[in-house]
Design a protein around this motif. Structure first.
Motif, mmCIF file in Angstrom:
data_model
loop_
_atom_site.group_PDB
_atom_site.id
_atom_site.type_symbol
_atom_site.label_atom_id
_atom_site.label_comp_id
_atom_site.label_asym_id
_atom_site.label_seq_id
_atom_site.Cartn_x
_atom_site.Cartn_y
_atom_site.Cartn_z
ATOM 1 N N GLY A 20 -12.212 -0.497 2.853
ATOM 2 C CA GLY A 20 -11.167 -0.289 3.848
ATOM 3 C C GLY A 20 -11.198 -1.283 4.983
ATOM 4 N N ILE B 23 -10.171 4.351 -0.988
ATOM 5 C CA ILE B 23 -10.319 3.036 -1.602
ATOM 6 C C ILE B 23 -11.750 2.879 -2.124
ATOM 7 C CG2 ILE B 23 -10.349 0.544 -1.110
ATOM 8 C CD1 ILE B 23 -8.111 1.070 0.940
ATOM 9 N N PHE C 114 0.810 -1.218 0.000
ATOM 10 C CA PHE C 114 0.000 0.000 0.000
ATOM 11 C C PHE C 114 0.847 1.274 0.000
ATOM 12 C CE2 PHE C 114 -3.346 -2.938 0.988
ATOM 13 C CZ PHE C 114 -4.474 -2.363 0.413
ATOM 14 N N SER D 194 -16.162 2.308 1.628
ATOM 15 C CA SER D 194 -15.095 1.614 0.920
ATOM 16 C C SER D 194 -14.816 0.217 1.448
ATOM 17 C CB SER D 194 -13.807 2.433 1.020
ATOM 18 O OG SER D 194 -13.241 2.279 2.319
ATOM 19 N N LEU E 175 -6.005 -5.543 -4.345
ATOM 20 C CA LEU E 175 -6.676 -4.263 -4.097
ATOM 21 C C LEU E 175 -5.669 -3.119 -3.997
ATOM 22 C CD1 LEU E 175 -9.349 -2.770 -3.411
ATOM 23 C CD2 LEU E 175 -8.905 -3.321 -1.009
ATOM 24 N N MET F 136 0.499 4.748 -3.324
ATOM 25 C CA MET F 136 -0.815 4.612 -3.958
ATOM 26 C C MET F 136 -1.059 5.785 -4.917
ATOM 27 S SD MET F 136 -2.102 1.793 -2.784
ATOM 28 C CE MET F 136 -3.871 1.891 -3.095
ATOM 29 N N LEU G 225 -7.209 5.033 -6.271
ATOM 30 C CA LEU G 225 -8.040 5.621 -5.235
ATOM 31 C C LEU G 225 -9.015 6.618 -5.860
ATOM 32 C CD1 LEU G 225 -5.295 6.431 -2.558
ATOM 33 C CD2 LEU G 225 -6.712 4.371 -2.717
ATOM 34 N N SER H 247 -10.150 6.737 3.227
ATOM 35 C CA SER H 247 -8.903 6.275 2.596
ATOM 36 C C SER H 247 -8.879 6.553 1.098
ATOM 37 C CB SER H 247 -8.735 4.771 2.816
ATOM 38 O OG SER H 247 -9.753 4.043 2.135
#
Length: 418
Positions: free
Chosen positions: A212, A157, A120, A210, A194, A123, A199, A155
């Protein structure tokens, strides 16, 4: 009176000896007014608003109402111990488990996720998207995703099948699983895939529901060294006596799983479209993916035990599973005006009623926390009134269902001066 006695006997038998919850009558709850819930839900079934439901009300640690209506599957009457896919109600359990590790000093809430899951790092935010082949480009994110942002949905996501068409297509192309799947994919594999996705926005800039909490579920595995299902069983389900809560049901309990219904020509039918998720999850398939955001199935009684832990400020049978300060922290406002809801603020996986919400009426006292799930399940718990309400249904794509807000409204009108 005979029916009432049988109801409480059933409630007592279905509760684990480990639970703080007991069946009983609370002097602050009107038995006559509880019957309004009966009438509302029975009429909803008869008028084909819903195929069936299980409803539970608990007050001051006592279950004062637990009833079933309609059918669980064709030709099968609903019973109070039927098992439901609770989908996003999983999020609160995953957040609680992660906060248990936070209490142990495993991480800080504002640590970057990549400190523990390196994939991660670096990103990117979606810049361009091609309708032709679902390819995309990104621009570098201004800051890394933090663990707190996983829990409060800031986030950036995405969320596949309930997201906009762009992200839905991107997730499909890259085989991201954000809800039930029978495919042989592991939690680790899914989350690392993922991490390659774009994003919606720079972390911390907006609120966007999300996946998350799925990342948080994998983070629990990394921090604890145990699969998510094992960690939840050891730290939450077993201590609370949540004996009917699973990612994948054992064969002995599979027949208690409620069918997912949809409506066609004003008639209910079992949902069998596997385009976006497997309708027979959680009883078939590889059973290797543990979705921290949506994967659990449970009963009304089991979930009430979980909510009672929060009303007890983290205590269970005289022992703390969480600190009271951690419970308070979870319920604080963690995103402010990023969440466009004047009546509630958003904590760590819970929405929480504020003063404006209390004044609105029907939402509970200030501090009432709640959420729901994709297949039409909802819960709330009011710390001031010490009341829990849970209504579980299993539908997809259903419109015109007013039972959820009516149930909450009717629960609060049962409370009377003692």
């Amino acid at each position: 009176m005979k029916k009432l006695l049988l109801f409480f006997l059933f409630s007592w038998q279905t509760l684990s000896a480990q639970s703080n919850l007991k069946a009983g009558i609370d002097p602050g709850v009107s038995p006559e007014r509880l019957k309004r819930i009966d009438k509302m839900l029975q009429e909803a079934v008869e008028q084909k608003e819903i195929p069936g439901a299980v409803a539970l009300v608990a007050r001051k640690g006592k279950i004062v109402y637990l009833k079933a209506f309609g059918e669980a599957s064709p030709q099968t009457p609903m019973k109070p111990d039927h098992i439901f896919r609770i989908a996003s109600q999983t999020k609160a359990i995953t957040a609680t488990a992660l906060m248990m590790l936070w209490e142990e000093g495993k991480f800080r809430l504002d640590d970057p996720v990549h400190k523990f899951i390196p994939e991660f790092k670096n990103m990117g935010v979606l810049a361009t998207f091609s309708e032709k082949d679902s390819s995309f480009t990104t621009t570098p994110a201004k800051s890394p995703i933090t663990i707190r942002q996983l829990l409060n949905h800031t986030s950036g996501i995405g969320y596949g099948i309930i997201d906009d068409s762009t992200f839905r297509k991107i997730f499909q192309k890259h085989n991201i699983k954000d809800i039930f799947s029978a495919e042989p994919i592991s939690t680790k594999e899914n989350i690392l895939n993922l991490a390659k996705m774009p994003l919606h926005f720079h972390p911390g800039e907006k609120y966007k529901y999300s996946e998350g909490l799925d990342v948080a579920g994998y983070l629990i595995e990394v921090l604890s060294g145990k699969p998510l299902d094992v960690f939840l069983k050891e730290r939450i389900f077993d201590p609370l006596g949540m004996n009917d809560t699973y990612f994948y049901l054992p064969d002995s309990k599979a027949k208690r799983l409620v069918s997912i219904y949809t409506k066609e020509n004003n008639q209910f039918k079992v949902y069998n479209d596997s385009t976006y998720f497997d309708p027979l999850y959680p009883i078939r398939g590889a059973k290797t993916l543990f979705s921290g955001g949506a994967g659990l199935s449970s009963t009304a009684t089991d979930y009430a035990k979980f909510l009672q832990l929060f009303l007890n400020k983290g205590m269970h049978n005289g022992k703390p599973l969480l600190s009271k300060t951690t419970v308070d922290l979870i319920m604080q406002d963690h995103i402010g005006l990023l969440w466009d809801n004047r009546n509630e603020h958003f904590g760590l996986a819970f929405s929480v009623v504020n003063e404006k919400g209390q004044a609105t009426g029907g939402l509970g006292s200030k501090g009432t926390f709640s959420w729901g799930g994709y297949f039409n399940t909802q819960y709330f718990a009011d710390p001031q009134e010490q009341v829990i309400g849970i209504i579980l249904k299993q539908t997809s794509g259903l419109s015109g269902d007013n039972t959820s807000w009516k149930f909450k409204h009717l629960v609060f009108q049962t409370l009377i001066a003692e």
